[in-house]
Design a protein around this motif. Structure first.
Motif, PDB file in Angstrom:
ATOM      1  N   ILE A   1       0.852  -1.187   0.000  1.00 33.61           N
ATOM      2  CA  ILE A   1       0.000   0.000   0.000  1.00 33.61           C
ATOM      3  C   ILE A   1       0.887   1.235   0.000  1.00 33.61           C
ATOM      4  N   PRO A   2       0.761   2.101  -0.986  1.00 31.20           N
ATOM      5  CA  PRO A   2       1.603   3.302  -1.028  1.00 31.20           C
ATOM      6  C   PRO A   2       1.549   4.081   0.289  1.00 31.20           C
ATOM      7  N   GLY A   3       2.730   4.455   0.777  1.00 35.37           N
ATOM      8  CA  GLY A   3       2.826   5.222   2.009  1.00 35.37           C
ATOM      9  C   GLY A   3       2.977   4.385   3.259  1.00 35.37           C
ATOM     10  N   LYS A   4       2.830   3.050   3.141  1.00 38.98           N
ATOM     11  CA  LYS A   4       2.922   2.179   4.308  1.00 38.98           C
ATOM     12  C   LYS A   4       4.015   1.124   4.148  1.00 38.98           C
ATOM     13  N   ILE A   5       4.595   0.716   5.277  1.00 37.58           N
ATOM     14  CA  ILE A   5       5.451  -0.464   5.331  1.00 37.58           C
ATOM     15  C   ILE A   5       4.785  -1.454   6.265  1.00 37.58           C
ATOM     16  N   MET A   6       4.550  -2.659   5.778  1.00 38.53           N
ATOM     17  CA  MET A   6       3.825  -3.673   6.531  1.00 38.53           C
ATOM     18  C   MET A   6       4.580  -4.997   6.458  1.00 38.53           C
ATOM     19  N   ILE A   7       4.147  -5.947   7.294  1.00 36.21           N
ATOM     20  CA  ILE A   7       4.734  -7.283   7.252  1.00 36.21           C
ATOM     21  C   ILE A   7       3.622  -8.320   7.357  1.00 36.21           C
ATOM     22  N   SER A   8       3.759  -9.407   6.614  1.00 32.52           N
ATOM     23  CA  SER A   8       2.798 -10.509   6.676  1.00 32.52           C
ATOM     24  C   SER A   8       3.558 -11.828   6.757  1.00 32.52           C
ATOM     25  N   ALA A   9       2.832 -12.886   7.066  1.00 32.45           N
ATOM     26  CA  ALA A   9       3.444 -14.205   7.226  1.00 32.45           C
ATOM     27  C   ALA A   9       2.596 -15.269   6.555  1.00 32.45           C
ATOM     28  N   ALA A  10       3.238 -16.402   6.227  1.00 27.31           N
ATOM     29  CA  ALA A  10       2.539 -17.551   5.662  1.00 27.31           C
ATOM     30  C   ALA A  10       3.171 -18.826   6.201  1.00 27.31           C
ATOM     31  N   LEU A  11       2.462 -19.927   6.039  1.00 24.58           N
ATOM     32  CA  LEU A  11       2.877 -21.220   6.584  1.00 24.58           C
ATOM     33  C   LEU A  11       2.982 -22.278   5.502  1.00 24.58           C
ATOM     34  N   THR A  12       3.782 -23.312   5.769  1.00 27.86           N
ATOM     35  CA  THR A  12       3.750 -24.559   5.005  1.00 27.86           C
ATOM     36  C   THR A  12       3.301 -25.633   5.979  1.00 27.86           C
ATOM     37  N   TYR A  13       2.053 -26.151   5.800  1.00 30.80           N
ATOM     38  CA  TYR A  13       1.551 -27.100   6.801  1.00 30.80           C
ATOM     39  C   TYR A  13       0.492 -28.097   6.316  1.00 30.80           C
ATOM     40  N   PRO A  14       0.466 -28.478   5.040  1.00 27.52           N
ATOM     41  CA  PRO A  14      -0.541 -29.451   4.595  1.00 27.52           C
ATOM     42  C   PRO A  14      -0.500 -30.782   5.345  1.00 27.52           C
ATOM     43  N   ASN A  15       0.700 -31.368   5.515  1.00 27.51           N
ATOM     44  CA  ASN A  15       0.784 -32.667   6.183  1.00 27.51           C
ATOM     45  C   ASN A  15       0.434 -32.569   7.665  1.00 27.51           C
ATOM     46  N   TYR A  16       0.797 -31.469   8.285  1.00 26.19           N
ATOM     47  CA  TYR A  16       0.453 -31.221   9.687  1.00 26.19           C
ATOM     48  C   TYR A  16      -1.056 -31.201   9.861  1.00 26.19           C
ATOM     49  N   LEU A  17      -1.754 -30.529   8.940  1.00 26.85           N
ATOM     50  CA  LEU A  17      -3.209 -30.459   9.020  1.00 26.85           C
ATOM     51  C   LEU A  17      -3.847 -31.800   8.667  1.00 26.85           C
ATOM     52  N   LYS A  18      -3.253 -32.511   7.724  1.00 22.06           N
ATOM     53  CA  LYS A  18      -3.773 -33.832   7.361  1.00 22.06           C
ATOM     54  C   LYS A  18      -3.679 -34.784   8.548  1.00 22.06           C
ATOM     55  N   ASP A  19      -2.535 -34.780   9.230  1.00 16.86           N
ATOM     56  CA  ASP A  19      -2.365 -35.646  10.410  1.00 16.86           C
ATOM     57  C   ASP A  19      -3.353 -35.260  11.509  1.00 16.86           C
ATOM     58  N   SER A  20      -3.535 -33.956  11.691  1.00 15.63           N
ATOM     59  CA  SER A  20      -4.481 -33.485  12.717  1.00 15.63           C
ATOM     60  C   SER A  20      -5.897 -33.935  12.399  1.00 15.63           C
ATOM     61  N   TYR A  21      -6.272 -33.846  11.123  1.00 18.93           N
ATOM     62  CA  TYR A  21      -7.611 -34.267  10.716  1.00 18.93           C
ATOM     63  C   TYR A  21      -7.789 -35.769  10.914  1.00 18.93           C
ATOM     64  N   THR A  22      -6.765 -36.540  10.533  1.00 19.50           N
ATOM     65  CA  THR A  22      -6.836 -38.001  10.642  1.00 19.50           C
ATOM     66  C   THR A  22      -6.962 -38.449  12.099  1.00 19.50           C
ATOM     67  N   LYS A  23      -6.216 -37.802  12.974  1.00 20.36           N
ATOM     68  CA  LYS A  23      -6.181 -38.217  14.385  1.00 20.36           C
ATOM     69  C   LYS A  23      -7.304 -37.597  15.213  1.00 20.36           C
ATOM     70  N   ASN A  24      -7.651 -36.346  14.928  1.00 16.03           N
ATOM     71  CA  ASN A  24      -8.555 -35.609  15.815  1.00 16.03           C
ATOM     72  C   ASN A  24      -9.774 -35.018  15.126  1.00 16.03           C
ATOM     73  N   GLY A  25      -9.974 -35.356  13.855  1.00 14.15           N
ATOM     74  CA  GLY A  25     -11.169 -34.904  13.161  1.00 14.15           C
ATOM     75  C   GLY A  25     -11.128 -33.443  12.740  1.00 14.15           C
ATOM     76  N   TYR A  26     -12.286 -32.967  12.309  1.00 18.11           N
ATOM     77  CA  TYR A  26     -12.396 -31.620  11.756  1.00 18.11           C
ATOM     78  C   TYR A  26     -12.027 -30.552  12.786  1.00 18.11           C
TER      79      TYR A  26
END
Length: 366
Positions: free
Chosen positions: A160-185
């Protein structure tokens, strides 16, 4: 386990009119950025896989070649996104070739109102990949024409012109798949929130240290080879792509991301991503000829699947049509949809094309 995929600086502050001074300013800021990331790592033992910086629009557009060459040495440590180019820019083909050839990224803003614009963008993409198919990975199309889109994901990241910002992202497909398999939705939702809070804590630490704004975390499920988004969605849906019921699974995962976003500050897409060249399972399905480009476009109705890192045969009109269809979905959802189509001449569906760091990627039919 999960990883912090990236911390991205969205640098909208006006740069000096002098190109050398502008480079010094960018370099100084990035040095401070790296120092604070290292400080966080020394305290908590966690660091992001990538450090990125994105601009609103390509700086020094009237002498872009000189500016790109000036920043060349920075690409060894930082991924650089030069922002957004209007589709009506006269030198569009030359600009995206220059940017991609120098290992930088950019996106094209698409209004999506007529065939003439879509054909122009399609021709530019065809010209780009005729030099080398892997260059197509560095240029995306923002099919909603959403200016200054704040996401950590390339190549649609902007500022955005006039601003300096920071954002983040994750890599976690297998982590979420394991969580779903073991503990459901519900277990998957808890895991999204837990991982998101770690990414948020890191980004906020750096934001406070640099006295800049924390934009949020993009909770999108994005793959990297064996970390497969497709594997997660097929687990949740109970069917293989593209069988009936797969779109239902996509919607279920996206609903989990939406629920999780209420516990965090988010920015960007926050949807499932299915970039073919980055997902080993998607590559396998593509090799088997189980889906085509139109199938992926249709999935855009329920998630950020779209056409991402999709290699297709050379066809200017059909690629333009795919862009228009994606734009139609983006407008219906009122959400930016990023597209990376890599048209290659002389290939047939099932052939494989070398995309450099992404490896050999199967060609799919349109």
């Amino acid at each position: 386990m999960y990883e912090i995929r990236t911390l991205t600086i969205h640098y909208g502050k006006s740069l000096s009119d002098d190109m050398e001074d502008a480079k010094d300013e960018i370099e100084t800021f990035l040095s401070r950025f790296s120092e604070e990331v290292d400080n966080y790592k020394s305290q908590f033992g966690i660091s992001p896989t990538y450090l990125r910086i994105a601009f609103p629009n390509p700086p020094f557009l009237d002498d872009l070649e000189s500016f790109v060459k000036l920043l060349e040495d920075l690409t060894e440590r930082y991924s650089i996104n030069l922002g957004q180019l209007d589709s009506n820019y006269n030198s569009l083909s030359e600009a995206i070739l220059l940017i991609a050839s120098n290992k930088m990224f950019a996106s094209i803003l698409m209004k999506g109102n007529d065939w003439d614009e879509a054909i122009k963008i399609s021709k530019a993409l065809h010209e780009l990949t005729s030099n080398s198919p892997e260059l197509g990975a560095n240029i995306g199309v923002n099919t909603l024409n959403e200016k200054h889109f704040i996401t950590p994901y390339y190549p649609l990241a902007s500022a955005i012109p006039g601003k300096i910002m920071i954002s983040a992202a994750l890599t976690y497909p297998n982590y979420l798949k394991d969580s779903y398999t073991k503990n459901g939705y519900d277990g998957m939702i808890s895991s999204i929130i837990n991982a998101g809070k770690i990414a948020e804590d890191m980004a906020m630490h750096v934001a406070n240290a640099l006295n800049i704004e924390y934009a949020g975390v993009d909770l999108s499920v994005s793959p990297w080879m064996e970390e497969s988004s497709l594997g997660l969605v097929e687990q949740v849906s109970g069917v293989r792509l593209p069988k009936p019921g797969f779109a239902y699974g996509l919607k279920r995962v996206n609903d989990a991301l939406l629920i999780s976003s209420k516990s965090l500050k988010t920015t960007g897409f926050n949807e499932v991503m299915l970039p073919i060249a980055e997902d080993s399972k998607l590559k396998a399905r593509a090799s088997e000829g189980e889906f085509n480009a139109r199938d992926l476009v249709k999935l855009s109705g329920v998630c950020l699947a779209g056409l991402d890192l999709a290699v297709v045969p050379h066809n200017i009109v059909d690629v333009a049509g795919l862009l228009l269809d994606e734009s139609a979905y983006a407008k219906m959802k009122s959400k930016a949809l990023g597209v990376r189509i890599i048209p290659v001449e002389g290939v047939e569906p099932g052939d494989k094309v070398d995309l450099g760091r992404f490896g050999e990627t199967p060609v799919i039919s349109i």
